[in-house]
Every structure is written in C-alpha cells, then in structure tokens.
Design an enzyme around this catalytic site. Structure first.
Site, PDB file in Angstrom:
ATOM      1  N   GLN A 268      -9.511  13.380   9.945  1.00  0.00           N
ATOM      2  CA  GLN A 268      -8.731  13.819   8.800  1.00  0.00           C
ATOM      3  C   GLN A 268      -7.934  15.082   9.108  1.00  0.00           C
ATOM      4  O   GLN A 268      -6.798  15.241   8.679  1.00  0.00           O
ATOM      5  CB  GLN A 268      -9.654  14.069   7.602  1.00  0.00           C
ATOM      6  CG  GLN A 268     -10.268  12.808   7.050  1.00  0.00           C
ATOM      7  CD  GLN A 268      -9.218  11.744   6.746  1.00  0.00           C
ATOM      8  OE1 GLN A 268      -8.376  11.912   5.864  1.00  0.00           O
ATOM      9  NE2 GLN A 268      -9.243  10.642   7.481  1.00  0.00           N
ATOM     10  N   HIS A 271      -4.269  15.013  10.525  1.00  0.00           N
ATOM     11  CA  HIS A 271      -3.146  14.586   9.694  1.00  0.00           C
ATOM     12  C   HIS A 271      -2.177  15.729   9.415  1.00  0.00           C
ATOM     13  O   HIS A 271      -0.968  15.560   9.454  1.00  0.00           O
ATOM     14  CB  HIS A 271      -3.659  14.062   8.346  1.00  0.00           C
ATOM     15  CG  HIS A 271      -4.002  12.613   8.346  1.00  0.00           C
ATOM     16  ND1 HIS A 271      -3.071  11.617   8.438  1.00  0.00           N
ATOM     17  CD2 HIS A 271      -5.199  11.987   8.248  1.00  0.00           C
ATOM     18  CE1 HIS A 271      -3.662  10.439   8.404  1.00  0.00           C
ATOM     19  NE2 HIS A 271      -4.953  10.634   8.283  1.00  0.00           N
ATOM     20  N   GLU A 336     -10.713  12.782  -1.986  1.00  0.00           N
ATOM     21  CA  GLU A 336     -10.036  11.512  -1.718  1.00  0.00           C
ATOM     22  C   GLU A 336     -11.002  10.526  -1.072  1.00  0.00           C
ATOM     23  O   GLU A 336     -11.063   9.354  -1.449  1.00  0.00           O
ATOM     24  CB  GLU A 336      -8.836  11.777  -0.795  1.00  0.00           C
ATOM     25  CG  GLU A 336      -8.072  10.541  -0.390  1.00  0.00           C
ATOM     26  CD  GLU A 336      -6.988  10.852   0.629  1.00  0.00           C
ATOM     27  OE1 GLU A 336      -6.134   9.985   0.864  1.00  0.00           O
ATOM     28  OE2 GLU A 336      -6.988  11.973   1.197  1.00  0.00           O
ATOM     29  N   HIS A 337     -11.746  10.997  -0.080  1.00  0.00           N
ATOM     30  CA  HIS A 337     -12.722  10.171   0.622  1.00  0.00           C
ATOM     31  C   HIS A 337     -14.091  10.843   0.560  1.00  0.00           C
ATOM     32  O   HIS A 337     -14.197  12.033   0.852  1.00  0.00           O
ATOM     33  CB  HIS A 337     -12.355   9.997   2.101  1.00  0.00           C
ATOM     34  CG  HIS A 337     -10.933   9.592   2.338  1.00  0.00           C
ATOM     35  ND1 HIS A 337     -10.016  10.414   2.957  1.00  0.00           N
ATOM     36  CD2 HIS A 337     -10.275   8.453   2.016  1.00  0.00           C
ATOM     37  CE1 HIS A 337      -8.854   9.799   3.029  1.00  0.00           C
ATOM     38  NE2 HIS A 337      -8.975   8.615   2.465  1.00  0.00           N
ATOM     39  N   ASP A 370      -8.589   3.760   6.630  1.00  0.00           N
ATOM     40  CA  ASP A 370      -7.182   4.089   6.872  1.00  0.00           C
ATOM     41  C   ASP A 370      -6.379   2.873   7.322  1.00  0.00           C
ATOM     42  O   ASP A 370      -5.172   2.797   7.063  1.00  0.00           O
ATOM     43  CB  ASP A 370      -7.070   5.169   7.956  1.00  0.00           C
ATOM     44  CG  ASP A 370      -7.346   6.564   7.421  1.00  0.00           C
ATOM     45  OD1 ASP A 370      -7.332   6.745   6.187  1.00  0.00           O
ATOM     46  OD2 ASP A 370      -7.582   7.470   8.240  1.00  0.00           O
ATOM     47  N   HIS A 429       2.711  -0.447 -45.103  1.00  0.00           N
ATOM     48  CA  HIS A 429       1.670  -1.084 -44.290  1.00  0.00           C
ATOM     49  C   HIS A 429       0.676  -1.814 -45.189  1.00  0.00           C
ATOM     50  O   HIS A 429       0.303  -2.968 -44.937  1.00  0.00           O
ATOM     51  CB  HIS A 429       0.922  -0.027 -43.461  1.00  0.00           C
ATOM     52  CG  HIS A 429       1.634   0.398 -42.225  1.00  0.00           C
ATOM     53  ND1 HIS A 429       2.803   1.083 -42.241  1.00  0.00           N
ATOM     54  CD2 HIS A 429       1.306   0.230 -40.908  1.00  0.00           C
ATOM     55  CE1 HIS A 429       3.195   1.334 -40.994  1.00  0.00           C
ATOM     56  NE2 HIS A 429       2.302   0.816 -40.172  1.00  0.00           N
TER      57      HIS A 429
END
Length: 441
Positions: A268, A271, A336-337, A370, A429
């Site tokens: 990770q 990245h 995220e993970h 991924d 109504h």
C-alpha cells in the site's frame, strides 16, 4: 515506522487530520496554479473555473486546459479503434491472460451481487431495478498506470446493465494511453475511450462536449482536482464516492507472520507518499519484527522512496492491549482495507463495522483484492467507510418502488392517509384519499 503504544495515543495519531482534506495542496502545486491561471486560487476555485470553461466551450476548453495543465496535445480526443487493436501487439500474452483471468473473476463476483426486482401482490408493493443509461469511469495515469482500474470500474457497470460505458484517462504529450489500459478496456467491454484527465475529464463526462458524451454516473479514483470535480458536478450526474489516498489496516497477533505483514503494508505504501499503512497488534514482539522487516524490504523496491515517505510520515504500528481493542481502533479509523491476519480471523469478522473491504487470513491478502479477487478495488477512503460502500453493481442501479394496491386494501388504509394529511394541513392530500371512498359508497 513509528511504534505507538496504547489505544488512546494510537487513536489520536490515526484521527489527526482524518478526512479527505480537499482544501490544501503542496507548495509546488500552488506555484503551478499561479503559473497557469495567473492568480492564486484554491483547488476548489481551480476546479470551478475548469468546469465552467468545459461546460461553456466544450472540446476547445478540454484541449486548451489539457495543454496548459498536462502539457499534452490532444487534437484527437477520442482513442481510435485501430489504437486499441494495435495495443494487443504491444503487451505480452502473459498480461492479456492475467487481465482476462481477473476480468472473469470480477464479472462472476458482480453477477452474484446483482439485485433483482420483486413484487408482493398481497401487500400491493414491490420494487423494480434499472441500470443508468450511461457511465463514465476515470482511470488515473499519474505516477503509475492502472489497467486494473479499467476492469474494476467498467465490468461492474456492464454487469449492472449499463448500455454505454466510456473511460477517460490522461496521456503524456501526444501519445495514446498505455497499451495495457487499452487492452483492459477492450476486455472489459468499454465502448469509447478518451485521452483526457484531470477535472476537465470529469467536466466533459458530466456536461458532454462535441466529442465526449454526457453520462449519467461518473466513477473511479483520482487526484484532489478529480475528486473536487466529482464533488462539484454531483447532482448534475451521479458519482460513486469521493476518494483520497489508499490506506490499509493490518490486524495481527503474536502468531502472525511478520514478513507477510510487512509485505502487505509496503504494497500500500508504494502507491503514494500520502498512503496510510497501519499495523494494529497486541504483540510488542510482532511490532518490532514487522518494523524491522519494513526497513529491510524498502531497500529493494522500485518505488522505495515513495514507500519510505509513506511509512515514515503516514503510517504507524499501534500496540494495544488485546484483539478487542485492535478491532475497536480499526473501526474508529474506518479504513479502505482491513486485513485480519490474526489467529482464527473468522472469529472476529462480526466485530468489523467500518471497512471498505475485509480480507481474512494471511493468504487472502489485499494485493489479490487490487487485481484478481473479484470485488472492485475502488473502495471508500478517508474514513468514509463509516457511511459508504465500495464500487459495485449498486453504483449503476436505480431502485424504484412499485405501488399497486388492491381496491380492498386501498379502502382499508385510505382513512389513515387522510388523517395524517389533515394533521399536516394538506387538505388536497386528504381529499384525494377521501374522494375515492365517496366513489365506493
């Protein structure tokens, strides 16, 4: 990586500045904004300017902005079919086979997730499910190339039933996009490809230009300007979510393999310098062993400088009292993970509340997610897993309730509708319900 002992101290570090942080950019980016636009502007102001230009000027604005911002001459905005065909000659058969394998698993996973409409005739209600007519995916092309993102965005759209799927991806100079990206687009069933990036790509898909069709939903990750553009066009089009730098939390205990933990953290970290690799453990021994592994493995990485900055500035190893605290801390962070690499990970699955994707065991590692596991790798970041889900078929679907109540049931419940309507002061109504009862009489 810094080692932080104690739940509260780790929580304080992990939550400091937590969020998308879309207001600030580095000094060199600020200088670039001044150079291009002639005056200091915030990122949001830059994006607003770009959106307005593309909306008003179409292709001309896209070409001009791409030349100024990316240094790319894109007289031909759309990638011709011949370039896609030629791309197969520029990539290895091994890569084509790998992309096809990944595509097959992604397609199969999302087919299993596809919801269906239903009707309950006794109660007089139900639901129909329809796909949006068109979708556009943004595929980044900055410091790395992402053919995997093509598969992870376009295939769920196709499975959902979207009729037209396009992608936008930036290029260098007058080059075509990466052959790997073009091949992935072909495998995924993308209809059209446009070689534009940044906020101007989002604007083109949101408003339409002479070359780029307007879409109903925009998806995919991108830099701060892409994210801000998605935020600003929301309402004109649908979006999947707003994404920041990638992040992974590995939860491990004394039985976990420190080499595997370190490898996953670095996967990770490479990245982006802003990526957040986090280890949470109840073992001081494991914490020290993983830290040592991280340092030694950094030396041989091609993107070692990026990974080093990420692990030193963004990442941490949190040592807590037990696995219950580890899960609590991970849920507060909402990554995220979330990778459960402790002994018997299935025992802890029920304790996970906030995570984009959950990985169970040392061999169900996040890198598989991924590329080839099946679920899309486009996942909520920056704590948005508290309220958002990863990209999937649901991103491209609309759910419309059906109301088909029988006369008998209508008669039974109309009086209640009338009472509530009058309580709200909505006489028309109430009368709409009451008049039907009068007709029955």
């Amino acid at each position: 990586m810094r080692i932080i002992e104690g739940f509260e101290e780790a929580k304080k570090f992990l939550l400091e500045g937590r969020g998308l942080n879309l207001d600030n950019v580095p000094q060199h980016v600020q200088e670039g904004i001044l150079k291009v636009f002639g005056s200091p502007m915030t990122p949001a102001e830059v994006v607003q300017h770009i959106l307005e230009r593309v909306r008003n000027e179409g292709d001309a604005a896209v070409r001009d902005l791409t030349a100024k911002l990316d240094g790319a001459d894109i007289e031909q905005i759309e990638v011709p079919a011949s370039a896609v065909k030629e791309a197969y000659d520029e990539v290895s058969e091994e890569l084509v086979d790998a992309l096809k394998l990944a595509a097959g698993r992604i397609r199969k996973y999302h087919e299993a997730c596809l919801p269906k409409g239903w009707t309950d005739f006794n109660e007089g209600y139900g639901q129909v499910v329809n796909a949006v007519g068109s979708a556009g995916a943004y595929v980044p092309g900055g410091t790395a190339l992402y053919p995997s993102t093509v598969l992870m965005t376009a295939i769920p759209a196709r499975v959902a039933g979207v009729k037209e799927v396009i992608i936008c991806t930036p290029t260098k100079g007058d080059e075509m996009p990466s052959p790997a990206v073009l091949v992935a687009a072909d495998i995924a069933g993308v209809d059209r490809i446009f070689r534009i990036g940044g906020a101007q790509a989002i604007a083109a898909m949101a408003y339409g230009t002479e070359s780029v069709p307007r879409v109903d939903t925009i998806c995919g990750p991108g830099n701060i300007f892409v994210t801000l553009a998605k935020k600003q066009v929301y309402g004109e089009v649908g979006i999947d979510g707003l994404y920041g730098p990638t992040e992974t939390v590995v939860i491990a205990d004394d039985t976990s393999n420190p080499t595997l933990c370190a490898a996953d953290l670095l996967a990770q970290a490479e990245h982006d310098v802003l990526a957040k690799p986090v280890l949470i453990t109840d073992s001081v021994r494991l914490a020290e062993a993983v830290n040592k592994e991280v340092q030694s493995r950094l030396e041989h990485l091609d993107r070692g400088a990026i990974a080093k900055a990420s692990t030193e500035d963004q990442g941490c190893i949190a040592v807590v009292a037990n696995m219950d605290e580890a899960l609590d801390l991970a849920n507060v962070f909402g990554p995220e993970h979330m990778c459960l690499m402790m002994k018997n990970p299935w025992d802890y699955l029920g304790a996970v509340r906030n995570a984009g994707a959950i990985f169970l065991g040392e061999f169900s590692h996040e890198v598989l997610g991924d590329y080839v596991a099946g679920p899309s790798h486009v996942m909520p970041t920056a704590g948005t897993a508290r309220f958002n889900s990863g990209l999937g078929v649901h991103t491209f679907l609309k759910f419309s309730p059906i109301v088909a109540i029988s006369d008998a049931t209508s008669s039974e419940i109309s009086n209640a509708a009338s009472i509530i309507a009058r309580a709200e002061g909505l006489t028309a109504h109430a009368e709409s319900a009451e008049i039907r009862e009068e007709l029955r009489d």
